[in-house]
Design a protein around this motif. Structure first.
Motif, PDB file in Angstrom:
ATOM      1  N   ASP A   1      -0.190  -1.111  14.249  1.00  0.00           N
ATOM      2  CA  ASP A   1      -1.241  -1.977  14.772  1.00  0.00           C
ATOM      3  C   ASP A   1      -1.465  -1.738  16.264  1.00  0.00           C
ATOM      4  OD1 ASP A   1      -1.909  -3.069  12.393  1.00  0.00           O
ATOM      5  OD2 ASP A   1      -0.647  -4.839  12.579  1.00  0.00           O
TER       6      ASP A   1
ATOM      7  N   GLY B   1      -4.017   8.793   6.969  1.00  0.00           N
ATOM      8  CA  GLY B   1      -5.224   8.679   6.159  1.00  0.00           C
ATOM      9  C   GLY B   1      -5.508   7.239   5.782  1.00  0.00           C
ATOM     10  N   THR B   2      -6.170   7.070   4.633  1.00  0.00           N
ATOM     11  CA  THR B   2      -6.409   5.708   4.161  1.00  0.00           C
ATOM     12  C   THR B   2      -5.370   5.356   3.113  1.00  0.00           C
ATOM     13  OG1 THR B   2      -8.152   6.822   2.932  1.00  0.00           O
ATOM     14  CG2 THR B   2      -8.853   5.228   4.594  1.00  0.00           C
ATOM     15  N   GLY B   3      -4.948   4.110   3.142  1.00  0.00           N
ATOM     16  CA  GLY B   3      -3.929   3.660   2.208  1.00  0.00           C
ATOM     17  C   GLY B   3      -4.498   3.413   0.826  1.00  0.00           C
ATOM     18  N   VAL B   4      -3.642   3.541  -0.159  1.00  0.00           N
ATOM     19  CA  VAL B   4      -4.024   3.283  -1.545  1.00  0.00           C
ATOM     20  C   VAL B   4      -3.228   2.085  -2.038  1.00  0.00           C
ATOM     21  CG1 VAL B   4      -4.117   4.223  -3.881  1.00  0.00           C
ATOM     22  CG2 VAL B   4      -4.413   5.740  -1.901  1.00  0.00           C
ATOM     23  N   TRP B   5      -3.928   1.155  -2.655  1.00  0.00           N
ATOM     24  CA  TRP B   5      -3.249  -0.037  -3.170  1.00  0.00           C
ATOM     25  C   TRP B   5      -2.114   0.369  -4.103  1.00  0.00           C
ATOM     26  CZ3 TRP B   5      -2.907  -5.070  -2.262  1.00  0.00           C
ATOM     27  CH2 TRP B   5      -2.359  -5.890  -3.249  1.00  0.00           C
TER      28      TRP B   5
ATOM     29  N   TRP C   1       0.790   4.504   1.887  1.00  0.00           N
ATOM     30  CA  TRP C   1       0.098   4.995   3.071  1.00  0.00           C
ATOM     31  C   TRP C   1       0.997   5.939   3.853  1.00  0.00           C
ATOM     32  CZ3 TRP C   1      -0.424   2.491   8.442  1.00  0.00           C
ATOM     33  CH2 TRP C   1      -1.445   3.160   9.184  1.00  0.00           C
ATOM     34  N   ASP C   2       0.425   7.052   4.323  1.00  0.00           N
ATOM     35  CA  ASP C   2       1.242   8.019   5.054  1.00  0.00           C
ATOM     36  C   ASP C   2       1.168   7.815   6.562  1.00  0.00           C
ATOM     37  OD1 ASP C   2      -1.263   8.852   5.654  1.00  0.00           O
ATOM     38  OD2 ASP C   2      -1.068  10.886   4.855  1.00  0.00           O
TER      39      ASP C   2
ATOM     40  N   SER D   1      -3.467   1.391  16.757  1.00  0.00           N
ATOM     41  CA  SER D   1      -4.909   1.302  16.511  1.00  0.00           C
ATOM     42  C   SER D   1      -5.641   0.655  17.683  1.00  0.00           C
ATOM     43  CB  SER D   1      -5.183   0.543  15.210  1.00  0.00           C
ATOM     44  OG  SER D   1      -4.705  -0.773  15.320  1.00  0.00           O
TER      45      SER D   1
ATOM     46  N   TYR E   1       0.822  -1.206   0.000  1.00  0.00           N
ATOM     47  CA  TYR E   1       0.000   0.000   0.000  1.00  0.00           C
ATOM     48  C   TYR E   1       0.857   1.258   0.000  1.00  0.00           C
ATOM     49  CZ  TYR E   1      -4.333  -2.508   0.784  1.00  0.00           C
ATOM     50  OH  TYR E   1      -5.415  -3.321   0.634  1.00  0.00           O
TER      51      TYR E   1
END
Lengths: 340, 270
Positions: free
Chosen positions: B123, A94-98, A90-91, B126, A88
């Protein structure tokens, strides 16, 4: 060191072979045995007679439960998760991008990350190649004389292995200071032109970090090889001498093959230490000046926690792990050949 | 055959390399014992140990050392307990899947902390566990257990069957046999393991660096690294801090040096 070392080392290095050919009761292994029935019956007989502690036991699962649980939770699972993260972009917030394999591609193509591995190669020279070569050379020239009082030297020479790396880094930073002992010495002997701010110098910084690795590893190599060479029977050398072998032939024909086991131990310890260098770089240079002293571990930390490229960091960490595995296997081969 | 000059040369080489090995150590020690350039001088008596006291109080090394002791004791206790139990099972009992599980754990010895720490951090974050002792201790327990299980299995495999039989004939169960017979007999092997685990835990840097954000959770090496970021190198306070951080490991090493050397050489895969 103690005579028992070699057994333990080979046990460790080739776990597969150290499995004794005990028959036990055959459970679990019996499927592999050609005549299963007989094996099982022998096992059953011996169990009945002696009740050996090797018999099948459910209670074993309870014994391994805490270790296995902790291992699965804190090693295996994070390792798998790293694999997941590495796919991914991912920073960390936020949300990760494939990203597919793009992160791995970056590890091998991005100059900054590739550079970290190149620096690790340079560090291997300083951490492993120089100490091992120096240790072999010194031990080979010294070994003719039986010496007393080695115990004291062993304690001192091994000491750098024990001191926390952060403390080592603090000490060496002081040595490399512009007005530190190293530059003072150079100026005192009239080599003023060589004096420089070692850790801030573009060309000198990486070798300066590497030299600390040389300091850490040389004593270890020296005492390992001294112990290994002390075990070589003197008759071998006398026979070689009668055959007209020179010192060089002697070294390659007798000394080197005899210390293969020690060589493999020394290389494993020093090469892995070079590959995993982190504390030293973090404290001494933070990868600088510029990117001159970045190493894979530092880039893992940097990408994951400082510049928000978690996927890249995970990919880099896994590549590093693969390299560590590969190097360990290859080096163990050296030790393995010694026993053939 | 061996001339006196040859022998002298040998010792000269050993002395030379010993001096090189000791130089950085002595440099830090002497810096720690010298008066601080910035400091207000002070009397001849106060200059020696004053730096240590100041590092302990003002430098906050007292807190760092306390955290390190808590972390080291927790990791070593848990890892030793788990390793002895697992090694006992792998070394003396036969059960389905034992080989697969053991070699999986063995592989764990080679996994560098770098490969775990990224995923672990996010992990644990979270579930709200970062910046806790658990986050600093448990990953290190896992890494030590990988080594300890391998180490203890080797010991239990080599332990005498006769003794175990005798214990069983006396009516001791597997639990009693382990703690009353095998563990006391295996003291040298266990000491080596404990000593190594202690050294690794005390010296560990990356895991606490990533997991601890509160200053109160900083371990000694971590505290030293941050301290050094604030001051220039070569100050006596920094050196005093460095001495404090190194002291526990070095003292244990001086008393149990054979265990260190033996363990590190035999446990190469770590």
């Amino acid at each position: 060191m103690t005579p028992g070392n070699d057994d333990a080392r080979s046990r460790q290095v080739r776990p597969g072979r150290s499995m004794p050919a005990r028959v036990w009761s055959g459970v679990g292994r019996a499927t592999k045995e050609p005549d299963r029935a007989r094996t099982a019956s022998i096992g059953a007989a011996s169990r009945a007679h002696r009740g050996r502690p090797g018999e099948p036991r459910r209670v074993a699962y309870l014994y391994i439960l805490p270790a296995t649980a902790v291992f699965v939770l804190f090693v295996l699972f994070p390792l798998v998760r790293s694999g997941w993260f590495s796919l991914y972009d991912w920073d960390g917030l936020g949300t990760g991008v494939w990203a597919g394999l793009a992160n791995y591609e970056a590890v091998f193509t991005e100059p900054g990350l590739r550079g970290a591995f190149l620096h690790a190669l340079v560090l291997i020279v300083f951490y492993a190649v120089i100490p091992v070569a120096l240790g072999l050379l010194l031990a080979a020239t010294m070994t003719r004389a039986r010496m007393s009082g080695l115990g004291f030297f062993r304690v001192v020479l091994f000491l750098p292995q024990v001191i926390p790396m952060v403390v080592v880094a603090v000490a060496w930073r002081q040595i490399y200071e512009p007005q530190g002992p190293l530059n003072d010495t150079l100026r005192a002997v009239g080599l003023d032109s060589l004096a420089r701010p070692w850790l801030g110098d573009y060309t000198a910084a990486l070798p300066s970090v590497g030299l600390v690795g040389t300091w850490i590893g040389t004593g270890l190599c020296l005492i390992l090889f001294l112990a290994g060479m002390a075990k070589i029977p003197r008759e071998l050398y006398e026979a070689a001498r009668l055959d007209g072998a020179g010192r060089l032939r002697e070294f390659f024909a007798i000394t080197l093959p005899s210390v293969r086991g020690e060589l493999s131990v020394a290389l494993t310890l020093t090469v892995i230490a070079a590959l995993k260098t982190f504390d030293l770089v973090y404290v001494m240079t933070s990868g600088g000046p510029g990117n001159q002293t970045t190493v894979p571990s530092y880039e893992v930390y940097n990408n994951a926690f400082l510049i928000g490229r978690v996927g890249t960091a995970a990919a880099l960490a896994l590549v590093l792990t693969a390299v560590v595995f590969l190097v360990t296997l290859v080096i163990n081969r050296i030790g393995e050949k010694a026993d053939e | 055959m061996i001339t006196r000059s040859e022998r002298t040369l040998n010792y000269a080489v050993l002395v030379l390399f010993s001096v090189i090995a000791l130089f950085p150590v002595l440099l830090i020690l002497s810096t720690a014992l010298s008066p601080d350039e910035i400091g207000a001088g002070g009397s001849a008596l106060s200059l020696e140990f004053g730096n240590f006291a100041e590092a302990w109080e003002q430098g906050n090394f007292g807190s760092y050392m306390r955290t390190s002791v808590i972390v080291a004791v927790s990791v070593v206790t848990l890892a030793t307990l788990f390793s002895v139990m697992a090694g006992y099972a792998f070394g003396t009992m036969q059960f389905r899947g034992s080989e697969v599980i053991f070699y999986l754990i063995l592989l764990g010895i080679m996994v560098p902390a770098e490969a775990l720490v990224v995923a672990l951090y996010f992990d644990l974050r979270s579930v709200g566990l970062t910046n806790t002792l658990v986050a600093i201790v448990m990953p290190q327990v896992a890494q030590s257990v990988a080594f300890g299980t391998f180490w203890m299995r080797a010991y239990f495999r080599s332990s005498s069957r006769e003794v175990v039989e005798a214990a069983r004939l006396d009516g001791a169960g597997h639990w009693r046999t382990l703690w009353r017979v095998l563990v006391p007999m295996g003291r040298p092997a266990i000491t080596t393991m404990i000593v190594l685990m202690f050294m690794w835990t005390w010296n560990e840097f990356l895991i606490p660096l990533v997991m601890a954000t509160d200053e109160s959770l900083r371990t000694a090496p971590l505290g030293l690294a941050f301290f050094q970021g604030q001051y220039t190198a070569g100050t006596s306070l920094l050196a005093a801090g460095a001495v404090l951080v190194a002291l526990p490991v070095v003292v244990v090493y001086l008393f149990l040096q054979r265990h260190f050397i033996r363990g590190m050489v035999e446990g190469v895969a770590k």
